[in-house]
Design a protein around this motif. Structure first.
Motif, PDB file in Angstrom:
ATOM      1  N   MET A   1     -15.623  -1.625  25.604  1.00 27.25           N
ATOM      2  CA  MET A   1     -16.471  -2.127  24.545  1.00 27.25           C
ATOM      3  C   MET A   1     -17.167  -0.970  23.820  1.00 27.25           C
ATOM      4  SD  MET A   1     -16.418  -5.510  24.364  1.00 27.25           S
ATOM      5  CE  MET A   1     -17.946  -5.941  23.600  1.00 27.25           C
ATOM      6  N   ALA A   2     -17.749  -0.056  24.572  1.00 28.77           N
ATOM      7  CA  ALA A   2     -18.496   1.041  23.957  1.00 28.77           C
ATOM      8  C   ALA A   2     -17.570   1.962  23.169  1.00 28.77           C
ATOM      9  CB  ALA A   2     -19.240   1.830  25.019  1.00 28.77           C
ATOM     10  N   ARG A   3     -16.391   2.233  23.692  1.00 26.35           N
ATOM     11  CA  ARG A   3     -15.438   3.124  23.039  1.00 26.35           C
ATOM     12  C   ARG A   3     -15.083   2.638  21.635  1.00 26.35           C
ATOM     13  NH1 ARG A   3      -9.696   3.549  25.627  1.00 26.35           N
ATOM     14  NH2 ARG A   3      -8.578   4.242  23.820  1.00 26.35           N
ATOM     15  N   PHE A   4     -15.066   1.330  21.422  1.00 28.30           N
ATOM     16  CA  PHE A   4     -14.694   0.757  20.132  1.00 28.30           C
ATOM     17  C   PHE A   4     -15.877   0.082  19.432  1.00 28.30           C
ATOM     18  CE2 PHE A   4     -10.879   0.983  22.718  1.00 28.30           C
ATOM     19  CZ  PHE A   4     -10.078   1.763  21.889  1.00 28.30           C
ATOM     20  N   SER A   5     -17.094   0.391  19.863  1.00 28.10           N
ATOM     21  CA  SER A   5     -18.324  -0.159  19.281  1.00 28.10           C
ATOM     22  C   SER A   5     -18.304  -1.682  19.228  1.00 28.10           C
ATOM     23  CB  SER A   5     -18.541   0.404  17.871  1.00 28.10           C
ATOM     24  OG  SER A   5     -18.613   1.805  17.914  1.00 28.10           O
ATOM     25  N   GLY A   6     -17.643  -2.295  20.201  1.00 26.21           N
ATOM     26  CA  GLY A   6     -17.609  -3.749  20.283  1.00 26.21           C
ATOM     27  C   GLY A   6     -16.779  -4.437  19.217  1.00 26.21           C
ATOM     28  N   ARG A   7     -15.943  -3.667  18.517  1.00 24.96           N
ATOM     29  CA  ARG A   7     -15.139  -4.217  17.419  1.00 24.96           C
ATOM     30  C   ARG A   7     -13.653  -4.236  17.769  1.00 24.96           C
ATOM     31  NH1 ARG A   7     -17.424  -4.575  12.360  1.00 24.96           N
ATOM     32  NH2 ARG A   7     -19.530  -3.770  12.203  1.00 24.96           N
ATOM     33  N   LYS A  13     -13.702  -7.118  13.377  1.00 27.94           N
ATOM     34  CA  LYS A  13     -14.822  -8.001  13.696  1.00 27.94           C
ATOM     35  C   LYS A  13     -15.392  -7.658  15.067  1.00 27.94           C
ATOM     36  CE  LYS A  13     -12.922 -12.010  13.519  1.00 27.94           C
ATOM     37  NZ  LYS A  13     -12.566 -13.418  13.443  1.00 27.94           N
ATOM     38  N   HIS A  14     -16.707  -7.926  15.233  1.00 28.52           N
ATOM     39  CA  HIS A  14     -17.320  -7.789  16.550  1.00 28.52           C
ATOM     40  C   HIS A  14     -16.765  -8.876  17.450  1.00 28.52           C
ATOM     41  CE1 HIS A  14     -20.333  -4.649  16.206  1.00 28.52           C
ATOM     42  NE2 HIS A  14     -20.513  -5.061  14.958  1.00 28.52           N
ATOM     43  N   VAL A  15     -16.381  -8.505  18.663  1.00 23.77           N
ATOM     44  CA  VAL A  15     -15.932  -9.503  19.620  1.00 23.77           C
ATOM     45  C   VAL A  15     -17.161 -10.142  20.254  1.00 23.77           C
ATOM     46  CG1 VAL A  15     -13.725  -8.354  20.079  1.00 23.77           C
ATOM     47  CG2 VAL A  15     -15.699  -7.830  21.496  1.00 23.77           C
ATOM     48  N   ASN A  16     -17.003 -11.359  20.718  1.00 27.53           N
ATOM     49  CA  ASN A  16     -18.106 -12.112  21.297  1.00 27.53           C
ATOM     50  C   ASN A  16     -17.977 -12.056  22.816  1.00 27.53           C
ATOM     51  OD1 ASN A  16     -19.967 -13.990  22.198  1.00 27.53           O
ATOM     52  ND2 ASN A  16     -19.494 -15.467  20.594  1.00 27.53           N
ATOM     53  N   THR A  17     -18.822 -11.251  23.443  1.00 29.20           N
ATOM     54  CA  THR A  17     -18.727 -11.065  24.900  1.00 29.20           C
ATOM     55  C   THR A  17     -19.105 -12.322  25.672  1.00 29.20           C
ATOM     56  OG1 THR A  17     -20.958 -10.132  24.969  1.00 29.20           O
ATOM     57  CG2 THR A  17     -19.101  -8.587  24.780  1.00 29.20           C
ATOM     58  N   GLY A  18     -19.719 -13.280  25.006  1.00 32.60           N
ATOM     59  CA  GLY A  18     -20.076 -14.537  25.658  1.00 32.60           C
ATOM     60  C   GLY A  18     -18.925 -15.531  25.705  1.00 32.60           C
ATOM     61  N   GLU A  19     -17.835 -15.211  25.052  1.00 36.10           N
ATOM     62  CA  GLU A  19     -16.672 -16.109  25.012  1.00 36.10           C
ATOM     63  C   GLU A  19     -15.556 -15.574  25.894  1.00 36.10           C
ATOM     64  OE1 GLU A  19     -16.600 -18.966  23.656  1.00 36.10           O
ATOM     65  OE2 GLU A  19     -18.332 -18.879  22.322  1.00 36.10           O
ATOM     66  N   ARG A  20     -14.672 -16.457  26.274  1.00 35.30           N
ATOM     67  CA  ARG A  20     -13.468 -16.103  27.030  1.00 35.30           C
ATOM     68  C   ARG A  20     -12.274 -16.704  26.307  1.00 35.30           C
ATOM     69  NH1 ARG A  20     -16.002 -12.577  28.640  1.00 35.30           N
ATOM     70  NH2 ARG A  20     -17.210 -12.514  30.523  1.00 35.30           N
ATOM     71  N   GLY A  21     -11.097 -16.073  26.481  1.00 34.00           N
ATOM     72  CA  GLY A  21      -9.879 -16.617  25.884  1.00 34.00           C
ATOM     73  C   GLY A  21      -9.653 -18.020  26.368  1.00 34.00           C
ATOM     74  N   LEU A  48      -9.577  -2.316  22.417  1.00 34.81           N
ATOM     75  CA  LEU A  48     -10.310  -3.578  22.390  1.00 34.81           C
ATOM     76  C   LEU A  48      -9.771  -4.412  21.234  1.00 34.81           C
ATOM     77  CD1 LEU A  48     -12.677  -5.386  23.340  1.00 34.81           C
ATOM     78  CD2 LEU A  48     -14.115  -4.113  21.716  1.00 34.81           C
ATOM     79  N   ALA A  49      -9.456  -5.656  21.522  1.00 36.12           N
ATOM     80  CA  ALA A  49      -8.981  -6.577  20.485  1.00 36.12           C
ATOM     81  C   ALA A  49      -9.607  -7.939  20.713  1.00 36.12           C
ATOM     82  CB  ALA A  49      -7.459  -6.686  20.542  1.00 36.12           C
ATOM     83  N   CYS A  50      -9.822  -8.666  19.626  1.00 40.42           N
ATOM     84  CA  CYS A  50     -10.245 -10.054  19.800  1.00 40.42           C
ATOM     85  C   CYS A  50      -9.024 -10.831  20.294  1.00 40.42           C
ATOM     86  CB  CYS A  50     -10.795 -10.633  18.498  1.00 40.42           C
ATOM     87  SG  CYS A  50      -9.616 -10.831  17.167  1.00 40.42           S
ATOM     88  N   HIS A  51      -9.273 -11.931  20.952  1.00 45.17           N
ATOM     89  CA  HIS A  51      -8.180 -12.718  21.518  1.00 45.17           C
ATOM     90  C   HIS A  51      -7.175 -13.115  20.436  1.00 45.17           C
ATOM     91  CE1 HIS A  51      -6.210 -15.415  24.346  1.00 45.17           C
ATOM     92  NE2 HIS A  51      -6.189 -16.320  23.367  1.00 45.17           N
ATOM     93  N   SER A  52      -7.683 -13.491  19.270  1.00 46.92           N
ATOM     94  CA  SER A  52      -6.826 -13.927  18.173  1.00 46.92           C
ATOM     95  C   SER A  52      -5.853 -12.824  17.740  1.00 46.92           C
ATOM     96  CB  SER A  52      -7.686 -14.364  16.995  1.00 46.92           C
ATOM     97  OG  SER A  52      -6.896 -14.792  15.929  1.00 46.92           O
ATOM     98  N   CYS A  53      -6.348 -11.623  17.515  1.00 48.12           N
ATOM     99  CA  CYS A  53      -5.489 -10.510  17.095  1.00 48.12           C
ATOM    100  C   CYS A  53      -4.523 -10.110  18.199  1.00 48.12           C
ATOM    101  CB  CYS A  53      -6.321  -9.309  16.677  1.00 48.12           C
ATOM    102  SG  CYS A  53      -7.106  -9.485  15.060  1.00 48.12           S
ATOM    103  N   ASN A  54      -5.001 -10.106  19.443  1.00 47.58           N
ATOM    104  CA  ASN A  54      -4.146  -9.738  20.560  1.00 47.58           C
ATOM    105  C   ASN A  54      -2.970 -10.698  20.666  1.00 47.58           C
ATOM    106  OD1 ASN A  54      -3.070  -8.619  22.867  1.00 47.58           O
ATOM    107  ND2 ASN A  54      -4.960  -8.740  24.050  1.00 47.58           N
ATOM    108  N   GLN A  55      -3.239 -11.985  20.504  1.00 43.44           N
ATOM    109  CA  GLN A  55      -2.168 -12.976  20.560  1.00 43.44           C
ATOM    110  C   GLN A  55      -1.208 -12.817  19.379  1.00 43.44           C
ATOM    111  OE1 GLN A  55      -1.630 -15.335  23.162  1.00 43.44           O
ATOM    112  NE2 GLN A  55      -2.999 -13.806  24.011  1.00 43.44           N
ATOM    113  N   ALA A  56      -1.764 -12.542  18.201  1.00 41.77           N
ATOM    114  CA  ALA A  56      -0.923 -12.384  17.015  1.00 41.77           C
ATOM    115  C   ALA A  56      -0.045 -11.142  17.117  1.00 41.77           C
ATOM    116  CB  ALA A  56      -1.797 -12.302  15.763  1.00 41.77           C
ATOM    117  N   LYS A  57      -0.573 -10.064  17.697  1.00 41.60           N
ATOM    118  CA  LYS A  57       0.196  -8.820  17.839  1.00 41.60           C
ATOM    119  C   LYS A  57       1.323  -9.004  18.838  1.00 41.60           C
ATOM    120  CE  LYS A  57      -0.091  -4.081  19.419  1.00 41.60           C
ATOM    121  NZ  LYS A  57       0.110  -3.976  20.854  1.00 41.60           N
TER     122      LYS A  57
END
Length: 96
Positions: A1-7, A13-21, A48-57
């Motif tokens: 998270m820190a390495r990518f500033s939470g983005r 976009k900032h990822v939401n650490t309170g959410e899970r895939g 670091l990727a949001c779940h949406s982008c990771n799935q799309a990639k």
């Protein structure tokens, strides 16, 4: 998270650490070069990727993604570079 500033490295976009895939904004770890394409399991190949982008990639080769960005819109490529390196001055820099 820190390495990518939470983005997410793909959409910025900032990822939401309170959410899970499978929540689209949930944080996920992505192998930039997929293991199925010869990528390593080390930290240098993990982003670091949001779940949406990771799935799309999926297991797409990042070079294909880069080519697609350039083909569809050079502006989106520059926007991606700005997210990676804030000092990049995309508007005045030629592609060649």
């Amino acid at each position: 998270m820190a390495r990518f500033s939470g983005r997410c490295v793909y959409c910025g976009k900032h990822v939401n650490t309170g959410e899970r895939g499978p929540h689209p904004d949930a944080p996920s770890r992505d192998h930039f070069i997929p293991l199925s394409r010869g990528g390593s399991r080390g930290a240098k190949n993990t982003v670091l990727a949001c779940h949406s982008c990771n799935q799309a990639k999926g297991n797409m080769d990042p070079r294909l993604i880069l080519f697609t960005w350039l083909w569809l819109s050079p502006d989106s490529f520059h926007a991606a570079l700005e997210r990676i390196d804030g000092d990049f001055s995309a508007p005045n820099r030629p592609l060649h």
